[in-house]
Write an enzyme that holds these catalytic residues in place. Structure first.
Site, short mmCIF file in Angstrom:
data_model
loop_
_atom_site.label_atom_id
_atom_site.label_comp_id
_atom_site.label_asym_id
_atom_site.label_seq_id
_atom_site.Cartn_x
_atom_site.Cartn_y
_atom_site.Cartn_z
CB SER A 1 22.75 17.19 14.03
OG SER A 1 22.40 16.09 14.82
CG ASP B 1 13.96 36.91 28.84
OD1 ASP B 1 12.91 37.47 29.20
OD2 ASP B 1 13.99 36.07 27.93
CG ASP C 1 19.46 20.41 20.35
OD1 ASP C 1 18.81 19.35 20.37
OD2 ASP C 1 20.42 20.60 19.59
CG ASP D 1 8.26 34.34 28.50
OD1 ASP D 1 9.27 34.95 28.13
OD2 ASP D 1 7.18 34.35 27.88
CG HIS E 1 18.81 18.66 16.88
ND1 HIS E 1 20.00 18.83 17.52
CD2 HIS E 1 19.04 17.73 15.92
CE1 HIS E 1 20.92 18.03 16.99
NE2 HIS E 1 20.35 17.36 16.01
CA LIG Z 1 11.49 35.64 27.65
#
Ligand SMILES: [Ca+2]
Length: 553
Positions: A187, A259, A427, A256, A466
């Site tokens: 950060s 990939d 993040d 989702d 984060h």
């Molecule tokens: Ca996935």
């Protein structure tokens, strides 16, 4: 254990003990470090600490207590300017426990606090370690009102002076300089990491930059734009915090499987184009037909409370889109700052695991004091008067020292430095797309990916928030990887990350060397890193498959 082995060796062969105790200190005893006369530095105390519980100054709960081995604790203050008061501490293990190395550790937010837990972690690994409060107390940016030198201390000077002085104190106590120096921060600590690499390339041999807030000026403009986009004129949030998990759930459901693996994680939000209008309440959808005179986003109608729990009003949809899109210069069309990624809206219970902490919850734009106290010197400045073109240009001219966005990293490369950067793809504080854009720019300036990877490697953590948290694996040992790279030339191609639930590891994954991505091999558990490859391109069309264990957390 090392100490026990040493004692045993001495006991067996006392006459060669001189050969096995090279770590014996030839330096100044801990208590005598108080007499050091380093220019502009006051040693406030030097204390040989017994092993046991260390309670950080100001700690209010037992939760903050740290279990520590014995060490030499030095408290000091540096005053490089008459307006400076940089507090820092240096912790040095005894000779037999010291690994011969130094670790500087970073801060969070606008800091104002020494990072005791990070120092404790370094000390336990055998490091001599140091941390600074960056020259003021507390996270409120008001510290720099009327104190321009304190802003410089925060921006770069405090850490550099702490680093130089700590190395000297370590040398004076141990009798030798550390063999290697590392810096680790996330950060604001990631911002500090980039500042050190760019501004003081000699300070550290190896640097870890996590979720770096190095694009600090534009980040602040991003916070301002996001707050204005998500709040009504009376300051109330357009999107109720309770509605955020609904958006994340819908975004993950939509993206989702992109990939090839349904595991509850959006692998790369850049490829996710989930449209929050999909969540528009049915009654709102009917609204234009019923009352066509009312414009988008201004309708006074409100869907029934039952609907509200599962859908968004048009103004809420608009606000979410603005969060994703980021802020553009209305005059030139330039992207001033990236938006926040799909999947970062709310993936956990704490405010920092969602858009709440830095955008929705604050009564005013987060870090509005940047404009009031650092830039315009007008405590009454009205944030709705922002000029995205001229005010940004002015800020980047006047406060350039507050950002660490230099694309030319050649000095750090030339001195043999190694930089390991990572960030979470979910993040909600520092947009990961900005970190990606920064790395891409350095690659271009360095002359390509291979030349950049020789000294600067980047790892993205899908589903991580984060610095930590989120549905994605978020625990990985960057320091061990960096030690291997700096000390043995073994550059990391992947980091093995793990995810835990209730203290139990339930998923491991490789974090791949950017721009590679982790892909499931198609056999074995998709919760085991061993069953993943790091590949340059995702397969063209892999059918989605359910994970072998629970995919929702
Ligand atoms: Ca996935």
């Amino acid at each position: 254990m090392r100490l026990r082995a040493l004692i045993l060796a001495i006991a067996i062969a006392p006459f060669v003990s001189v050969l096995v105790t090279p770590a014996a200190s030839n330096g100044t005893a801990c208590a005598n470090l108080a007499a050091l006369t380093i220019p502009n530095v006051t040693i406030r105390s030097a204390t040989a600490m017994p092993p046991g519980v260390f309670t950080p100054p100001g700690a209010t709960t037992a939760r903050l207590e740290l279990q520590l081995p014995t060490f030499c604790r030095v408290e000091a203050t540096a005053r490089p300017t008459s307006d400076s008061e940089i507090k820092f501490e240096v912790w040095i293990p005894p000779a037999e426990a010291w690994n011969g190395k130094f670790e500087g550790v970073g801060n969070g937010g606008y800091s104002g606090a020494i990072s005791y837990p990070a120092m404790a972690a370094g000390l336990r690994r055998g490091y001599a370690t140091a941390s600074t409060d960056t020259g003021h107390a507390g996270d409120d940016v008001k510290f720099a009102q009327g104190h321009p030198e304190k802003l410089v201390d925060w921006a770069w000077r405090a850490l550099h002076i702490t680093t130089e002085t700590a190395k000297l104190i370590v040398r004076d106590h141990t009798g030798r300089f550390a063999e290697h120096s590392y810096f680790s921060g996330c950060s604001s600590g990631g911002h500090e990491a980039m500042t050190e690499a760019q501004r003081f390339p000699e300070d550290y041999d190896g640097i870890i930059a996590g979720d770096p807030a190095n694009n600090r000026i534009r980040q602040t403009f991003g916070f301002l734009a996001s707050w204005i986009a998500t709040h009504n004129n009376d300051g109330s949030p357009i999107i109720p915090a309770a509605r955020l998990p609904l958006i994340t759930k819908a975004a993950v459901e939509a993206c989702d499987a992109l990939d090839g693996l349904k595991d509850g994680i959006i692998d790369d939000p850049r490829r996710c184009h989930f449209d929050p209008a999909k969540l528009l309440c049915p009654s709102t959808l009917r609204e234009p037909q019923a009352r066509p005179e009312q414009g988008r986003g201004t309708t006074g109608s409100s869907p029934s409370s039952k609907e509200e729990a599962t859908c968004l009003t048009q103004p809420q949809v608009d606000a979410v889109k603005k969060m994703y899109d980021g802020v553009k210069n209305p005059k030139t069309g330039e992207q001033i700052f990236m938006g926040w990624p799909r999947g970062s809206e709310a993936f956990g219970d704490s405010p920092i695991q969602s858009w709440r902490q830095y955008v929705l919850d604050p009564q005013e734009p987060m870090r509005v004091g940047f404009f009031r106290y650092f830039l315009f010197h007008d405590p009454n400045w009205d944030y709705r008067t922002i000029d995205w073109d001229r005010d940004l240009a002015y800020a980047e001219k006047k406060l350039a020292f507050m950002a660490a966005v230099d694309h030319d990293m050649s000095a750090f490369k030339k001195r043999g430095g190694k930089l390991l950067m990572y960030t979470g793809w979910s993040d909600p504080v520092v947009p990961p797309q900005d970190t990606v854009a920064y790395y891409d720019a350095v690659v271009k300036a360095t002359g390509g990916l291979e030349k950049t990877r020789e000294f600067f490697r980047f790892f993205l953590a899908p589903g991580m928030g984060h610095c930590t948290g989120g549905p994605g694996p978020d625990q990985f040992d960057t320091l061990a990887a960096l030690e291997q790279w700096v000390e043995h030339g073994n550059a990391p191609d992947r980091l093995i990350a793990s995810h835990t639930t209730n203290g139990k590891v339930d998923r491991t994954r490789p974090l791949c060397l950017y721009p590679q991505v982790a892909r499931w091999k198609g056999t074995g558990s998709s919760d085991d890193a061993a069953n993943f490859s790091c590949v340059a391109e995702p397969p063209a069309s892999t059918p989605a498959r359910k994970t072998t264990t629970n995919s929702t957390r």
